[in-house]
Scaffold this active site. Structure first.
Site, short mmCIF file in Angstrom:
data_model
loop_
_atom_site.label_atom_id
_atom_site.label_comp_id
_atom_site.label_asym_id
_atom_site.label_seq_id
_atom_site.Cartn_x
_atom_site.Cartn_y
_atom_site.Cartn_z
N GLY A 192 -4.48 4.67 17.31
CA GLY A 192 -4.03 5.89 16.62
C GLY A 192 -2.54 5.96 16.41
O GLY A 192 -2.07 6.61 15.47
N ASP B 76 0.70 5.16 15.06
CA ASP B 76 1.24 4.38 13.94
C ASP B 76 2.52 5.01 13.41
O ASP B 76 2.92 4.77 12.28
CB ASP B 76 0.19 4.29 12.82
CG ASP B 76 -0.30 5.65 12.37
OD1 ASP B 76 0.17 6.67 12.92
OD2 ASP B 76 -1.15 5.71 11.47
N ASN C 282 -13.07 13.72 23.50
CA ASN C 282 -12.20 14.12 22.39
C ASN C 282 -11.52 15.43 22.72
O ASN C 282 -12.10 16.31 23.36
CB ASN C 282 -13.01 14.25 21.08
CG ASN C 282 -12.10 14.30 19.87
OD1 ASN C 282 -11.15 13.53 19.79
ND2 ASN C 282 -12.36 15.20 18.96
N SER D 148 -4.65 11.41 16.71
CA SER D 148 -3.32 11.65 16.12
C SER D 148 -2.40 12.33 17.14
O SER D 148 -1.52 13.09 16.76
CB SER D 148 -3.47 12.51 14.86
OG SER D 148 -4.31 13.62 15.13
N LYS E 221 0.87 -1.18 0.00
CA LYS E 221 0.00 0.00 0.00
C LYS E 221 0.90 1.22 0.00
O LYS E 221 1.83 1.31 0.81
CB LYS E 221 -0.90 0.02 1.23
CG LYS E 221 -1.78 1.27 1.26
CD LYS E 221 -2.85 1.22 2.33
CE LYS E 221 -2.33 1.62 3.69
NZ LYS E 221 -3.42 1.86 4.65
P1 NAD Z 1 -8.56 12.74 11.95
O1 NAD Z 1 -7.64 13.85 11.59
O2 NAD Z 1 -9.88 12.62 11.28
O3 NAD Z 1 -8.86 12.81 13.53
C1 NAD Z 1 -7.83 13.08 14.45
C2 NAD Z 1 -8.33 12.82 15.86
O4 NAD Z 1 -7.25 13.09 16.78
C3 NAD Z 1 -9.47 13.73 16.29
O5 NAD Z 1 -10.31 13.04 17.19
C4 NAD Z 1 -8.75 14.87 17.01
O6 NAD Z 1 -9.57 15.59 17.92
C5 NAD Z 1 -7.67 14.07 17.73
N1 NAD Z 1 -6.53 14.88 18.14
C6 NAD Z 1 -5.84 15.77 17.40
N2 NAD Z 1 -4.85 16.32 18.13
C7 NAD Z 1 -4.93 15.77 19.37
C8 NAD Z 1 -4.18 15.92 20.57
N3 NAD Z 1 -3.15 16.76 20.64
N4 NAD Z 1 -4.53 15.17 21.65
C9 NAD Z 1 -5.57 14.29 21.58
N5 NAD Z 1 -6.31 14.11 20.47
C10 NAD Z 1 -5.99 14.85 19.39
O7 NAD Z 1 -7.71 11.43 11.80
P2 NAD Z 1 -8.23 9.91 11.70
O8 NAD Z 1 -8.36 9.54 10.28
O9 NAD Z 1 -9.39 9.73 12.59
O10 NAD Z 1 -6.96 9.12 12.27
C11 NAD Z 1 -6.65 9.18 13.65
C12 NAD Z 1 -5.30 8.53 13.90
O11 NAD Z 1 -5.35 7.15 13.56
C13 NAD Z 1 -4.14 9.11 13.09
O12 NAD Z 1 -3.03 9.23 13.97
C14 NAD Z 1 -3.85 8.06 12.05
O13 NAD Z 1 -2.52 8.09 11.61
C15 NAD Z 1 -4.19 6.81 12.84
N6 NAD Z 1 -4.50 5.62 12.01
C16 NAD Z 1 -4.01 4.43 12.44
C17 NAD Z 1 -4.28 3.28 11.72
C18 NAD Z 1 -3.79 1.94 12.20
O14 NAD Z 1 -3.88 0.96 11.47
N7 NAD Z 1 -3.32 1.83 13.42
C19 NAD Z 1 -5.05 3.36 10.55
C20 NAD Z 1 -5.58 4.58 10.16
C21 NAD Z 1 -5.30 5.71 10.92
#
Ligand code: NAD
Length: 321
Positions: free
Chosen positions: A220, A222, A160, A199, A67
């Site tokens: 989150g 990663d 959140n 994130s 990917k």
């Molecule tokens: P998004 O940008 O839509 O949402 C981000 C989230 O993080 C929101 O809830 C926001 O309020 C919160 N946030 C931002 N800054 C913050 C802080 N300082 N403290 C606490 N919370 C905070 O992103 P998303 O698409 O929902 O992805 C969220 C996370 O998941 C990202 O870090 C992404 O890289 C990760 N992710 C991981 C996998 C995996 O397989 N593990 C897959 C997809 C996404």
């Protein structure tokens, strides 16, 4: 070569098919039949984007590929696009010829949601009633929708960092006919299952916000440097992961291992629990943590499943290549 465009994925792929593909590939990884290749993830110095490649080979499912994609934090506000952008490429493991190009955005959301669901299926208490969400962004809605199918949940609570986003998950709770309550972080003590999907680069959920018997899926983190939960929580818990190498380098466990609170050898691959070669939860008071780092093989597994469905349903586009 077959092309399955992003626009077709929603009609083809189901949460059940994603769950099955991810559970199966976690099992193959633990059995030594499938392996992920080292991840490349780079800050581009452009649009504050993180871009990279996750690949692997599943010798049981005969799936080979990668990917390519990443995270563009300004997509939504500047262009109305989702922040994650990715494409999966599958290759014929017998010849190395390219087999398919598949839109990876929705698949990423579904495979990530499937991973925390697999962890809930295998690690949460059977009588779990309250699910807590830390995070309310794009991915949180997918995690919650899939998780609700795993236990007889009766209530959703959520916190959140940006409280104005909480209606995103409240809506998913309402779809399932469940009450939703916004809580402070210490209110998470009422949860039997917690999913964190933010994130963040600093912990929100502290060890004393989690009650005995809870299952916590940390989804989150990663990337090196990200962190959602206090490292001390992992020291109190039995820690499971999709892949140990990723968990200690870029997953939630990177911090607890670096601080010497747990050892790499304490981490258990969830596939071992699925295969029955390692115990999962052993008592109702145990805290279990799943460090879901997101492995390339998850992407390949769901992409391969969707190519099969697209061929079956006559929507795969065939091109000479
Ligand atoms: P998004 O940008 O839509 O949402 C981000 C989230 O993080 C929101 O809830 C926001 O309020 C919160 N946030 C931002 N800054 C913050 C802080 N300082 N403290 C606490 N919370 C905070 O992103 P998303 O698409 O929902 O992805 C969220 C996370 O998941 C990202 O870090 C992404 O890289 C990760 N992710 C991981 C996998 C995996 O397989 N593990 C897959 C997809 C996404």
């Amino acid at each position: 070569m077959l092309i399955v465009p992003e626009r077709e994925i929603a009609d083809l792929m189901t949460r059940e098919a994603a769950f099955e593909a991810v559970e199966k590939v976690f099992a193959a990884m633990a059995a030594g039949e499938a392996r992920n290749f080292p991840v490349v993830r780079e800050a581009l110095g452009h649009e504050e984007a993180l871009y990279g490649f996750k690949g692997g080979f599943d010798g049981a499912g005969l799936t080979l590929g990668l990917k390519a994609g990443g995270y563009w934090p300004h997509n939504l506000e500047r262009r109305g696009l989702i922040n994650h952008q990715s494409t999966v490429f599958l290759f014929d493991p017998d010849t190395g010829m390219v087999r398919a190009m598949v839109g990876g955005n929705l698949l990423t959301a579904l495979r990530t949601a499937a991973a925390s669901s697999v962890s809930i299926r295998h690690l949460a208490r059977p009588d779990a009633k309250v699910i807590g969400m830390i995070g309310a962004g794009h991915q949180a809605t997918f995690q919650l929708r899939a998780a609700l199918e795993q236990r007889g949940f009766e209530k959703v609570i959520g916190w959140n960092y940006h409280p104005e986003m909480l209606p995103n998950i409240e809506k998913v709770a309402a779809e399932a006919g469940l009450p939703f309550e916004a809580v402070e972080l210490d209110g998470m003590r009422a949860a039997d299952v917690i999913i964190s999907i933010t994130s963040a680069f600093a912990p929100s959920l502290m060890a004393d916000h989690v009650s005995p018997g809870t299952h916590v899926a940390c989804m989150g983190t990663d990337t090196k440097g990200k962190q959602e939960v206090e490292a001390a929580l992992l020291a109190r818990a039995t820690v499971f992961t999709d892949e140990v190498a990723q968990s200690v380098s870029l997953g939630e466990a990177q911090h607890a291992v670096a601080e010497g609170l747990i050892a790499e050898t304490d981490l258990i691959q969830i596939g071992e629990v699925i295969n029955g070669t390692h115990l999962g939860r052993t008592d109702a008071q145990e805290i279990t943590v799943f460090d879901g780092t997101g492995v390339g093989l998850q992407d390949l597994a769901v992409a391969s499943a969707v190519v099969d469905l697209a061929v079956e349903q006559g929507v795969a586009i065939e091109v000479d290549f």
